[in-house]
Every structure is written in structure tokens, then in C-alpha cells.
Design an enzyme around this catalytic site. Structure first.
Site, PDB file in Angstrom:
ATOM      1  N   LYS A   1      27.796  46.760  37.253  1.00 39.17           N
ATOM      2  CA  LYS A   1      27.823  45.955  38.328  1.00 39.17           C
ATOM      3  C   LYS A   1      27.075  46.415  39.273  1.00 39.17           C
ATOM      4  O   LYS A   1      26.810  45.267  40.317  1.00 39.17           O
ATOM      5  CB  LYS A   1      29.239  45.375  38.456  1.00 39.17           C
ATOM      6  CG  LYS A   1      29.826  45.250  37.211  1.00 39.17           C
ATOM      7  CD  LYS A   1      30.910  44.148  37.062  1.00 39.17           C
ATOM      8  CE  LYS A   1      31.513  43.709  35.809  1.00 39.17           C
ATOM      9  NZ  LYS A   1      32.006  42.259  35.774  1.00 39.17           N
TER      10      LYS A   1
ATOM     11  N   LYS B   1      31.692  50.205  34.281  1.00 35.29           N
ATOM     12  CA  LYS B   1      31.961  49.062  35.123  1.00 35.29           C
ATOM     13  C   LYS B   1      31.008  49.059  36.558  1.00 35.29           C
ATOM     14  O   LYS B   1      30.350  48.406  36.952  1.00 35.29           O
ATOM     15  CB  LYS B   1      32.891  48.313  35.474  1.00 35.29           C
ATOM     16  CG  LYS B   1      33.307  47.159  34.307  1.00 35.29           C
ATOM     17  CD  LYS B   1      34.368  46.415  34.302  1.00 35.29           C
ATOM     18  CE  LYS B   1      34.807  45.773  33.055  1.00 35.29           C
ATOM     19  NZ  LYS B   1      35.982  45.396  33.021  1.00 35.29           N
TER      20      LYS B   1
ATOM     21  N   ASP C   1      34.983  35.031  31.369  1.00 33.26           N
ATOM     22  CA  ASP C   1      33.562  35.530  30.965  1.00 33.26           C
ATOM     23  C   ASP C   1      32.847  34.541  30.326  1.00 33.26           C
ATOM     24  O   ASP C   1      31.703  34.300  30.370  1.00 33.26           O
ATOM     25  CB  ASP C   1      33.935  36.868  30.163  1.00 33.26           C
ATOM     26  CG  ASP C   1      34.044  38.156  30.783  1.00 33.26           C
ATOM     27  OD1 ASP C   1      33.645  38.117  31.990  1.00 33.26           O
ATOM     28  OD2 ASP C   1      34.897  38.853  30.305  1.00 33.26           O
TER      29      ASP C   1
ATOM     30  N   PRO D   1      28.383  33.287  34.617  1.00 29.68           N
ATOM     31  CA  PRO D   1      27.781  34.332  35.404  1.00 29.68           C
ATOM     32  C   PRO D   1      28.392  35.327  35.804  1.00 29.68           C
ATOM     33  O   PRO D   1      29.393  35.211  35.772  1.00 29.68           O
ATOM     34  CB  PRO D   1      26.903  33.488  36.564  1.00 29.68           C
ATOM     35  CG  PRO D   1      27.889  32.507  36.601  1.00 29.68           C
ATOM     36  CD  PRO D   1      28.523  32.084  35.366  1.00 29.68           C
TER      37      PRO D   1
ATOM     38  N   ASN E   1      43.719  32.480  32.498  1.00 29.81           N
ATOM     39  CA  ASN E   1      44.573  34.037  32.242  1.00 29.81           C
ATOM     40  C   ASN E   1      45.773  34.046  32.885  1.00 29.81           C
ATOM     41  O   ASN E   1      46.228  33.322  33.787  1.00 29.81           O
ATOM     42  CB  ASN E   1      43.533  35.059  32.561  1.00 29.81           C
ATOM     43  CG  ASN E   1      42.938  35.050  33.839  1.00 29.81           C
ATOM     44  OD1 ASN E   1      43.624  35.136  34.790  1.00 29.81           O
ATOM     45  ND2 ASN E   1      41.714  34.678  34.092  1.00 29.81           N
TER      46      ASN E   1
ATOM     47  N   LYS F   1      40.400  13.136  26.707  1.00 23.24           N
ATOM     48  CA  LYS F   1      41.329  14.036  25.947  1.00 23.24           C
ATOM     49  C   LYS F   1      40.734  14.057  24.445  1.00 23.24           C
ATOM     50  O   LYS F   1      40.498  12.863  23.714  1.00 23.24           O
ATOM     51  CB  LYS F   1      42.906  13.576  25.725  1.00 23.24           C
ATOM     52  CG  LYS F   1      43.585  14.407  25.171  1.00 23.24           C
ATOM     53  CD  LYS F   1      45.093  13.810  25.084  1.00 23.24           C
ATOM     54  CE  LYS F   1      45.826  14.651  24.194  1.00 23.24           C
ATOM     55  NZ  LYS F   1      47.300  14.071  23.910  1.00 23.24           N
TER      56      LYS F   1
HETATM   57  O1  PMT Z   1      46.536  38.257  40.386  1.00 22.42           O
HETATM   58  P1  PMT Z   1      47.654  39.256  39.855  1.00 22.42           P
HETATM   59  O2  PMT Z   1      48.610  38.768  38.970  1.00 22.42           O
HETATM   60  O3  PMT Z   1      48.028  39.805  40.771  1.00 22.42           O
HETATM   61  O4  PMT Z   1      46.914  40.465  39.032  1.00 22.42           O
HETATM   62  C1  PMT Z   1      46.056  41.110  39.550  1.00 22.42           C
HETATM   63  C2  PMT Z   1      44.746  41.591  38.648  1.00 22.42           C
HETATM   64  C3  PMT Z   1      45.250  42.233  37.581  1.00 22.42           C
HETATM   65  C4  PMT Z   1      44.242  39.919  38.100  1.00 22.42           C
HETATM   66  C5  PMT Z   1      43.624  42.161  39.378  1.00 22.42           C
HETATM   67  O5  PMT Z   1      44.345  43.514  39.917  1.00 22.42           O
HETATM   68  C6  PMT Z   1      42.461  42.536  38.395  1.00 22.42           C
HETATM   69  O6  PMT Z   1      42.323  43.539  37.777  1.00 22.42           O
HETATM   70  N1  PMT Z   1      41.538  41.769  38.892  1.00 22.42           N
HETATM   71  C7  PMT Z   1      40.310  41.779  38.145  1.00 22.42           C
HETATM   72  C8  PMT Z   1      40.392  41.079  36.537  1.00 22.42           C
HETATM   73  C9  PMT Z   1      39.182  40.878  35.880  1.00 22.42           C
HETATM   74  O7  PMT Z   1      38.436  39.909  35.722  1.00 22.42           O
HETATM   75  O8  PMT Z   1      38.663  42.252  35.535  1.00 22.42           O
HETATM   76  P2  PMT Z   1      37.276  42.261  34.714  1.00 22.42           P
HETATM   77  O9  PMT Z   1      37.587  43.629  34.374  1.00 22.42           O
HETATM   78  O10 PMT Z   1      37.345  41.365  33.687  1.00 22.42           O
HETATM   79  O11 PMT Z   1      36.185  42.101  35.694  1.00 22.42           O
HETATM   80  C10 PMT Z   1      35.619  42.962  36.530  1.00 22.42           C
HETATM   81  C11 PMT Z   1      35.235  42.563  37.885  1.00 22.42           C
HETATM   82  O12 PMT Z   1      33.965  41.606  37.536  1.00 22.42           O
HETATM   83  C12 PMT Z   1      35.977  41.793  38.477  1.00 22.42           C
HETATM   84  O13 PMT Z   1      36.056  41.984  39.835  1.00 22.42           O
HETATM   85  C13 PMT Z   1      36.036  40.282  38.416  1.00 22.42           C
HETATM   86  O14 PMT Z   1      36.472  39.698  39.366  1.00 22.42           O
HETATM   87  C14 PMT Z   1      34.528  40.373  38.367  1.00 22.42           C
HETATM   88  N2  PMT Z   1      33.740  39.309  37.227  1.00 22.42           N
HETATM   89  C15 PMT Z   1      34.392  39.324  36.055  1.00 22.42           C
HETATM   90  C16 PMT Z   1      33.874  38.067  35.217  1.00 22.42           C
HETATM   91  C17 PMT Z   1      32.827  37.406  35.647  1.00 22.42           C
HETATM   92  N3  PMT Z   1      32.198  36.467  34.905  1.00 22.42           N
HETATM   93  N4  PMT Z   1      32.723  37.467  37.065  1.00 22.42           N
HETATM   94  C18 PMT Z   1      33.032  38.377  37.642  1.00 22.42           C
HETATM   95  O15 PMT Z   1      32.375  38.632  39.056  1.00 22.42           O
END
Ligand code: PMT
Length: 429
Positions: free
Chosen positions: A366, A362, A294, A321, A228, A304
Site C-alpha cells: 500500500k 501490506k 474490499d 478501490p 462488517n 427490495k
Molecule cells: O472499529 P472497531 O470495532 O473499534 O475495530 C477496530 C478495527 C479492528 C476495525 C481496526 O483496528 C482495524 O483493524 N481497521 C482496519 C480494518 C481493515 O479494513 O483492515 P484491512 O487489513 O482489510 O485493510 C488494510 C487497510 O487498508 C486499512 O487501513 C483499511 O482502512 C484500508 N482499506 C482496505 C480496503 C479498501 N478497499 N480500502 C482501504 O483503504
């Protein structure tokens, strides 16, 4: 648009110096008064006469002109509303970062109290040099506005990042900075000193802070992957600020950062989970700023994957996870061991719609103590940009907005808020 404003243009010795002639014309067309300072090396690429004609002002090069009664660097600094250094060479950037004043341009910068824009241009290997990156990072964290160079063919024959960014971008940034309310209401525009003062109250000495940063990389085959747009800047800013506040910092990241605190380089979500498991039990604060995939590819190919005659191709994915939810659950289980010392866990939330509502959901799903929500549909904040605008949401679902500003300042404010609030909130999920 820029009537009544004075723009001080600083030109250093790089091939892109010739482009600045057009930038000066753009400022002049917008009715600005333009003053120009060059380093001696800049005059290898563009003549003083050209710059003088375009700016309709004397061009400064030497620090001690005999016909001036005022110290020149002070009068230049006093007159201008904004300073734009373009192109900025690695040499000048490094001098500014270390407060060296050995020519007119660097002396003016040192005395300048209003916004300074730096538009670097150099060879791609110089750009990637960790020393230059560290100097730029230092300047950025001090409030200098750095306009990153573009990628492409470089005059030196290389291909990579290092071309002066588009002149329109420099012009737009200048106009924005010069016309912001902050600039108008605060003539002594010192970018971050106030916030620095506010957050210097936080003392994280003796505390361990874990931060995740960057987008995870999920392999498809040896040459392709799913990821991403996360650059890791937000997480890095939090790690840097926690380090400045005296914490022992561990940054778990997919990016190649170099710092004088511990960095654990990982690639996939599973590797991130392993790294967190290693560090988790001794942590006081965990900031999950990484963008974690995710889903990952179910069967990663050893070789490849070859193109076939079929028009469609299906990639089977399985769920990764939820690392954040897992950490919060483990914390709950191990609560008796941790007692009051259980770490404060801060998740991030990246959404393109219904930001606050999804973030509040969330935090409940979480089980973390705080969620920092940002809108990743916007180009000017969130992914990859130098600035962010966030909402801090706590377990009571109280929302505090942090207006758009540099990720460094946002990081300071997040740390301050989490530190203060976590002393009052129950942090056991
Ligand atoms: O890195 P930059 O370019 O500076 O951008 C910053 C950012 C936009 C990436 C940052 O500010 C941000 O929002 N990070 C979280 C991105 C994310 O994965 O968001 P989410 O809403 O999908 O996940 C929620 C939380 O769960 C996050 O803390 C993520 O780290 C965590 N997560 C998500 C999926 C997963 N399988 N495991 C997790 O722990």
C-alpha cells in the site's frame, strides 16, 4: 478465589437493583468480603435488611452516620480492592463524570483510587442520549471500566439497549481486575494518569489529523447491505486523542458519533474515498482505522429483491478501490507540491492469521508509513471491544507491540509513536 479481597458494591435506583442480591451472593461464594453502599432511591427496589444479610456487613446509605468517628466515604474507599456500581443509573453516571459528591456513593467514588466498574442500566432512549454517551465516554477514557448494557425487553416496556449486562460478566470482570498483576503491584491503581503524562508531550496544535472509523456499508437493495463488525471505537479513540493533543481533527465515519470536532458521516467505500479526497491535501496525519469493504454489489437493486423458488441466489460483486493505496500513490505523485509537508499515512491491518507477516506485506503493497496490526479473530480485542492489542510496524518493518489495554490508551500510544517515529523516517512512500 477472592479470599482476602474486599469488593465494594454501589447500588443506585433502578429496577435492576434487585439482581444485585445474586451478585453479592456470587462474590460471597468466592470468599470475598462484600461491602454495600446504596443511594436512597436504590432502597425503593431492594431493602437494606436483605443487602445486610447477604453481604453480612452494615449497608451504607447516609453520608454522615453519627456513630462513625471516621469520615465514612474515606473509610469505604480505603478498605476495598475494587468498586462495582451496578446498576448505574444515568443520574449517577452523570454525577460521577462531573465530580459531583452529593451522597455517600458518589463521595466514595470520588475518593476511590482503585479500579471502578460501572454497569449501566436504564431506558434505551436514556442510554442513547448523547449527553449520557459523552459522560460514559469521558469515564471510559479516564479508566473506569464500563460494562455496556444488553439489548432486549426493558422493564419500562421498551425494547432496546439498556438491560443490566449478565451478572456473570460483572463477576468475571471483577475477578480479572482484582487479580491482575498491575493491581497487585500497584495499590494506587490510577488507570491512565501515567500514560496521559507520557503522551501529553505530544503537541499537535496547528496539525490536521484525518481519521476513518467504522465498517463501510455496501447496499444490496433498499433494505439489505454488506458490512462488517467494526464499531468505530478504535478510530474514534484516535480522533479523540488527537483532538486532546490540540490537532484540528476530521473524523470520516459510518457511525453516529457526536463530538465537538468535524465529523463527516459517510456510508460506502466510495463515499469514504470522496470524503478523503476533499480533506487529503491539507492533512498532516491520516489514520485509516475504518474497515473498508474490499467488494461492493455490482448492481444495487432499486427495489427490495424478492424471494424466488430457487434454492440459490448469486450476488455479483465488484472490487472497491483500495483507498489507502490510492492515497499513498497520490501523495507520491503530488510530492513536489507537498515537499516536506507530505502527510504521514497510517494504515490498519485486520487479520485472523499470520498477523505480522500479512501486515508487513501490506505496508509494502500500500505504500503507507505505518501499519497498525490487530488480530480480529479474538473476542477480547479488535472488532467492537473496548480494548485492543496491536503491533505498530514502520516502513523499515520494525515491529513494536502494544499490550492489551483500553482503546483510549492504545490510541494515545499509537499517536505518540507515530509522531516520534515520523520525525525520523522519510515519509514519502
Ligand atoms: O472499529 P472497531 O470495532 O473499534 O475495530 C477496530 C478495527 C479492528 C476495525 C481496526 O483496528 C482495524 O483493524 N481497521 C482496519 C480494518 C481493515 O479494513 O483492515 P484491512 O487489513 O482489510 O485493510 C488494510 C487497510 O487498508 C486499512 O487501513 C483499511 O482502512 C484500508 N482499506 C482496505 C480496503 C479498501 N478497499 N480500502 C482501504 O483503504
Amino acid at each position: 478465589m477472592l479470599t482476602g479481597k474486599t469488593i465494594l458494591v454501589g447500588i443506585t435506583g433502578g429496577i435492576a437493583a434487585y439482581k444485585i442480591c445474586e451478585l453479592i451472593r456470587m462474590y460471597k461464594r468466592a470468599n470475598a468480603n462484600v461491602r454495600v453502599i446504596c443511594t436512597k432511591n436504590a432502597l425503593n427496589f431492594v431493602t437494606k435488611l436483605t443487602l445486610q444479610n447477604l453481604s453480612q456487613n452494615e449497608v451504607g446509605v447516609e453520608e454522615f452516620e453519627l456513630d462513625e468517628y471516621k469520615p465514612e466515604h474515606i473509610s469505604y474507599a480505603d478498605e476495598a480492592d475494587v468498586m462495582v456500581i451496578a446498576p448505574a443509573t444515568a443520574n449517577t453516571i452523570s454525577k460521577i463524570a462531573h465530580g459531583i459528591c452529593d451522597n455517600l456513593l458518589t463521595s466514595v467514588v470520588c475518593a476511590f483510587r482503585k479500579p471502578i466498574i460501572i454497569a449501566p442500566a436504564m431506558n434505551c432512549n436514556m442510554w442513547e442520549n448523547p449527553i449520557i454517551q459523552e459522560n460514559l465516554h469521558k469515564l471510559s477514557s479516564l479508566g473506569y471500566k464500563i460494562l455496556e448494557p444488553d439489548s432486549g425487553f426493558l422493564a419500562c416496556g421498551y425494547e432496546g439497549k439498556g438491560r443490566l449486562c449478565e451478572l456473570e460478566k460483572i463477576f468475571k470482570t471483577t475477578s480479572e481486575l482484582i487479580t491482575t498483576e498491575k493491581q497487585q503491584s500497584s495499590p494506587d491503581f490510577v488507570f491512565i494518569s501515567k500514560v496521559e503524562e507520557e503522551t501529553s508531550a505530544i503537541n499537535l496544535a496547528g496539525k490536521k489529523v484525518i481519521v476513518t472509523a467504522g465498517g463501510t456499508i455496501e447496499d444490496i437493495d433498499p433494505v439489505r447491505y454488506i458490512s462488517n463488525y467494526s464499531s468505530g471505537k478504535m478510530g474514534l479513540a484516535i480522533a479523540d486523542e488527537a483532538h486532546k493533543a490540540g490537532a484540528e481533527v476530521v473524523l470520516i465515519t459510518t457511525k453516529d458519533f457526536q463530538r465537538d470536532y468535524k465529523i463527516v458521516k459517510i456510508k460506502s467505500a466510495l463515499e469514504m474515498q470522496d470524503a478523503l479526497d476533499e480533506e487529503f491535501t491539507t492533512a498532516d496525519y491520516i489514520f485509516m482505522a475504518a474497515a473498508v469493504a474490499d467488494y461492493r454489489v455490482k448492481n444495487v437493486a432499486d427495489q427490495k429483491i424478492k424471494k424466488t423458488s430457487d434454492n440459490e441466489f448469486t450476488l455479483e460483486l465488484i472490487k472497491n478501490p483500495d483507498i489507502l493505496a490510492g492515497l499513498c500513490a497520490k501523495r507520491k505523485l503530488l510530492m513536489t507540491d507537498f515537499g516536506d509537508e507530505a502527510p504521514t499515512i497510517v494504515g490498519f491491518c485486520a487479520e485472523t492469521q499470520n498477523l505480522i507477516q500479512y501486515a508487513q506485506n501490506k505496508i509494502n503493497q500500500k505504500g503507507c508509513d505505518f501499519i497498525i496490526a490487530n488480530d480480529v479473530s479474538r473476542k477480547d480485542i479488535g472488532f467492537s471491544s473496548d480494548e485492543n492489542e496491536v503491533y505498530i510496524i514502520n516502513k523499515n518493518l520494525d515491529v513494536k507491540k502494544l499490550d492489551k489495554q483500553s482503546k483510549t490508551i492504545i490510541a494515545k500510544e499509537i499517536l505518540g509513536e507515530v509522531y516520534e517515529q515520523s520525525r525520523n523516517l522519510c515519509n514519502i512512500g
